[in-house]
Design an enzyme around this catalytic site. Structure first.
Site, PDB file in Angstrom:
ATOM      1  N   GLY A   1       0.810  -1.215   0.000  1.00 22.95           N
ATOM      2  CA  GLY A   1       0.000   0.000   0.000  1.00 22.95           C
ATOM      3  C   GLY A   1       0.844   1.265   0.000  1.00 22.95           C
ATOM      4  N   ASP A   2       0.164   2.405  -0.217  1.00 24.45           N
ATOM      5  CA  ASP A   2       0.799   3.726  -0.173  1.00 24.45           C
ATOM      6  C   ASP A   2       1.895   3.914  -1.210  1.00 24.45           C
ATOM      7  OD1 ASP A   2      -0.886   4.249   1.955  1.00 24.45           O
ATOM      8  OD2 ASP A   2       0.582   3.581   3.434  1.00 24.45           O
ATOM      9  N   GLU A   3       1.756   3.260  -2.338  1.00 21.53           N
ATOM     10  CA  GLU A   3       2.768   3.355  -3.395  1.00 21.53           C
ATOM     11  C   GLU A   3       2.671   4.673  -4.166  1.00 21.53           C
ATOM     12  OE1 GLU A   3       0.545   0.930  -3.095  1.00 21.53           O
ATOM     13  OE2 GLU A   3       1.560  -1.005  -2.874  1.00 21.53           O
TER      14      GLU A   3
ATOM     15  N   LYS B   1      -0.656   5.521  -5.513  1.00 17.33           N
ATOM     16  CA  LYS B   1      -1.734   5.226  -6.482  1.00 17.33           C
ATOM     17  C   LYS B   1      -2.592   6.462  -6.766  1.00 17.33           C
ATOM     18  CE  LYS B   1      -3.126   2.065  -3.623  1.00 17.33           C
ATOM     19  NZ  LYS B   1      -2.037   2.014  -2.642  1.00 17.33           N
TER      20      LYS B   1
ATOM     21  N   GLY C   1      -5.943   5.633   1.893  1.00 19.50           N
ATOM     22  CA  GLY C   1      -5.705   7.076   1.945  1.00 19.50           C
ATOM     23  C   GLY C   1      -4.906   7.420   0.709  1.00 19.50           C
ATOM     24  N   HIS C   2      -5.564   8.011  -0.274  1.00 15.64           N
ATOM     25  CA  HIS C   2      -4.917   8.290  -1.561  1.00 15.64           C
ATOM     26  C   HIS C   2      -4.679   9.790  -1.694  1.00 15.64           C
ATOM     27  CE1 HIS C   2      -6.481   4.257  -3.360  1.00 15.64           C
ATOM     28  NE2 HIS C   2      -5.748   4.096  -2.288  1.00 15.64           N
TER      29      HIS C   2
ATOM     30  N   THR D   1      -6.450  -0.405  10.469  1.00 15.94           N
ATOM     31  CA  THR D   1      -6.740   1.037  10.528  1.00 15.94           C
ATOM     32  C   THR D   1      -7.948   1.325  11.418  1.00 15.94           C
ATOM     33  OG1 THR D   1      -8.157   0.883   8.579  1.00 15.94           O
ATOM     34  CG2 THR D   1      -5.832   1.415   8.184  1.00 15.94           C
TER      35      THR D   1
ATOM     36  N   GLN E   1      -4.974  -0.301  -1.206  1.00 18.72           N
ATOM     37  CA  GLN E   1      -3.980  -1.161  -0.545  1.00 18.72           C
ATOM     38  C   GLN E   1      -2.956  -1.644  -1.586  1.00 18.72           C
ATOM     39  OE1 GLN E   1      -7.612  -2.036   0.416  1.00 18.72           O
ATOM     40  NE2 GLN E   1      -7.169  -0.238   1.598  1.00 18.72           N
TER      41      GLN E   1
ATOM     42  N   SER F   1      -1.311   8.024   5.562  1.00 20.23           N
ATOM     43  CA  SER F   1      -2.265   9.042   5.099  1.00 20.23           C
ATOM     44  C   SER F   1      -3.605   8.913   5.814  1.00 20.23           C
ATOM     45  CB  SER F   1      -2.521   8.884   3.600  1.00 20.23           C
ATOM     46  OG  SER F   1      -1.332   8.743   2.902  1.00 20.23           O
TER      47      SER F   1
ATOM     48  N   THR G   1      -3.963   7.070   9.082  1.00 18.15           N
ATOM     49  CA  THR G   1      -3.856   6.990  10.539  1.00 18.15           C
ATOM     50  C   THR G   1      -2.714   7.843  11.103  1.00 18.15           C
ATOM     51  OG1 THR G   1      -2.435   5.053  10.309  1.00 18.15           O
ATOM     52  CG2 THR G   1      -4.789   4.641  10.606  1.00 18.15           C
ATOM     53  N   GLY G   2      -1.841   8.357  10.249  1.00 20.22           N
ATOM     54  CA  GLY G   2      -0.709   9.163  10.711  1.00 20.22           C
ATOM     55  C   GLY G   2       0.412   8.347  11.333  1.00 20.22           C
ATOM     56  N   ARG G   3       0.267   7.014  11.356  1.00 19.17           N
ATOM     57  CA  ARG G   3       1.307   6.171  11.961  1.00 19.17           C
ATOM     58  C   ARG G   3       2.590   6.219  11.133  1.00 19.17           C
ATOM     59  NH1 ARG G   3      -1.668   0.474  12.123  1.00 19.17           N
ATOM     60  NH2 ARG G   3      -2.407   1.295  10.137  1.00 19.17           N
TER      61      ARG G   3
END
Ligand code: GDP
Ligand code: IMO
Ligand code: MG
Length: 420
Positions: free
Chosen positions: A11-13, A15, A39-40, A128, A221, A296, A298-300
């Site tokens: 995820g978070d690539e 997209k 979170g995009h 999440t 994801q 993006s 959860t801010g983790r």
């Protein structure tokens, strides 16, 4: 004709940015799975926007954005997001469509997600906590509410029955107050949802395809979080791979043409679970700080590591990836040396395959080293002008994966994309 953009890692690539960039070439942008766990991020001018439920084509006027049946929908998040995009002049009432078969995430699904994580101890997934797992469980358990049910006069009765079923599972937890407050927002959001364009998604999209319209399916994801093929049980609850497009939109497989796989130039993961190339020391911190690797949704802080070609090769196979977009190449600008994992050593045996239950194995990644380019690439607009070291890095990836890297992203902005 349908093309797909999906994540090849955890995820978070990037997209969201890539869908937003390519949306101009399509008539319809459709989400086919996942929910507000996504979170995009995309930029409209210099304004950053993070979308969780609405497809990333929404900022293009005249483009249809469809939330497909494979998605699980949080009405509260959707309402907030619609209000945000309206602030940018987006006419969501005109451009946003939702399949009547899309499943609803209920307030008690969120509570159940929390309860599940709390009872897991050290084996926590790192969810999440958006209610994704419980909502998909009720879908496959055949006892759930869908967007189309909103128009049924028995909706509230059905809701109360489900709430009671969930309540029994929540007896040992003290979530009553939270649920009541979520419920208030939920019912308000349902009124909002009722006013949106609720359609029969499968006829809607197939009619468009038959009329020669171009559809872009937007994955959420990444392949390593797929419920079947990811690092189970540390995965999400949907099929994130290209196969999910067929079941998540009602599209036949032969309609799919390009499968565009997105990978970062390195690798990240948020939440728990195996991550063989993770870097826990200085280089990991460097990637996190330089790449601003914080979730993006959860801010983790995201865990960071080297690019993993064993995982990317696996993603190419299970998705039928036809071309690759490599994002965040600019984050590697300052590094003297780059490592690329091209096999795993498991109990002293080398393998190029993703093993079963990676979390129970001691996996030692095997690396090939490359010289870093040590050049700021953000303002370089052509591949020809890119540093020779980067060309070597890309050529190695192309040969290894046998799928070409077609674009390199060198900044978060919409136009910061270099054709290879
Ligand atoms: P998604 O979930 O796949 O859409 O990715 P996210 O939006 O969660 O995370 C990607 C992050 O990287 C976002 O903050 C983007 O703005 C940012 N980003 C995307 N592409 C690039 C790039 O090429 N360079 C840099 N520096 N940032 C990028
Ligand atoms: P996008 O679309 C990164 C991760 C969570 C957790 C696991 C299960 O922005 O790439 P869930 O809430 O689905 O039960 O969480 O999956 N996860 C993501 N990680 N990007 C995402 O979405 C994610 N969606 C879920 O952190 O480890
Ligand atoms: Mg994301």
């Amino acid at each position: 004709m349908v093309d797909v953009i999906l994540g090849m890692q955890w995820g978070d690539e990037g997209k969201g940015k890539i869908v937003d960039y390519f949306a101009k070439d399509y008539d319809v942008v459709a989400r086919f799975q996942g929910g507000p766990n996504a979170g995009h991020t995309l930029y409209v001018g210099d304004k950053k926007i993070v979308l969780h439920q609405i497809p990333s084509g929404i900022f293009h006027e005249e483009k249809i954005n469809l939330i497909g049946n494979g998605v699980v929908l949080d009405a509260v998040t959707l309402k907030k997001e619609c209000e945000t995009v309206a602030g940018f002049g987006v006419d969501y009432k005109k451009n946003l469509f939702i399949s009547e078969r899309t499943h609803l995430i209920l307030p008690t699904h969120r509570a159940l997600d929390k309860a599940s994580e709390l009872s897991k101890g050290v084996e926590k997934i790192g969810s999440t906590l958006k209610g994704i797992g419980p909502a998909y469980m009720d879908k496959t358990g055949r006892n759930a509410l869908r967007v189309g049910d909103l128009l049924d006069k028995n909706f509230t009765t059905q809701y109360i029955k489900l709430r009671m079923k969930h309540q029994r599972l929540l007896d040992n937890f003290n979530f009553a107050e939270e649920i009541t407050s979520w419920e208030e927002e939920f019912f308000e959001a349902l009124e909002f949802l009722r006013e949106l364009k609720i359609v029969n998604g499968e006829y809607f999209i197939n009619d468009k395809i038959d009329a020669g319209k171009r559809v872009l399916a937007e994955g959420a994801q990444g392949s390593m979080l797929d419920v079947d093929f990811g690092t189970f049980p540390f995965v999400t609850s949907s099929n994130t791979i290209s196969g999910g497009v067929c079941s998540g939109l009602g599209i036949a497989p032969q309609k799919i043409k390009e499968v565009i796989g997105i990978t970062k130039a390195y690798c990240t993961r948020v939440g728990s679970g195996p991550f063989p190339t993770e870097l826990t020391e200085t280089t990991g911190d460097y990637l996190r700080n330089t790449g601003n690797e914080f979730g993006s949704t959860t801010g983790r802080p995201r865990r960071c590591g080297w690019i993993d070609l064993v995982a990317l090769h696996f993603a190419c196979i299970i998705n039928g990836v036809t071309q690759i977009v490599m994002t965040k190449a600019d984050i590697l600008d300052g590094l003297d040396e780059l490592n690329v994992c091209n096999s795993y050593s498991v109990n002293g045996e080398e393998t190029g395959n993703i093993p079963f239950r990676m979390d129970r194995l001691n996996i030692v990644p095997q690396y090939k080293s490359f010289e870093g380019w040590k050049t700021a690439i953000t303002n370089i607009a052509t591949f020809t002008a890119m540093p020779a070291q980067m060309k070597t890095y890309i050529e190695y990836l192309n040969n290894f994966l046998k799928v070409p890297v077609k674009y390199i992203s060198n900044g978060p902005g919409r136009e910061q994309l270099v054709k290879v």
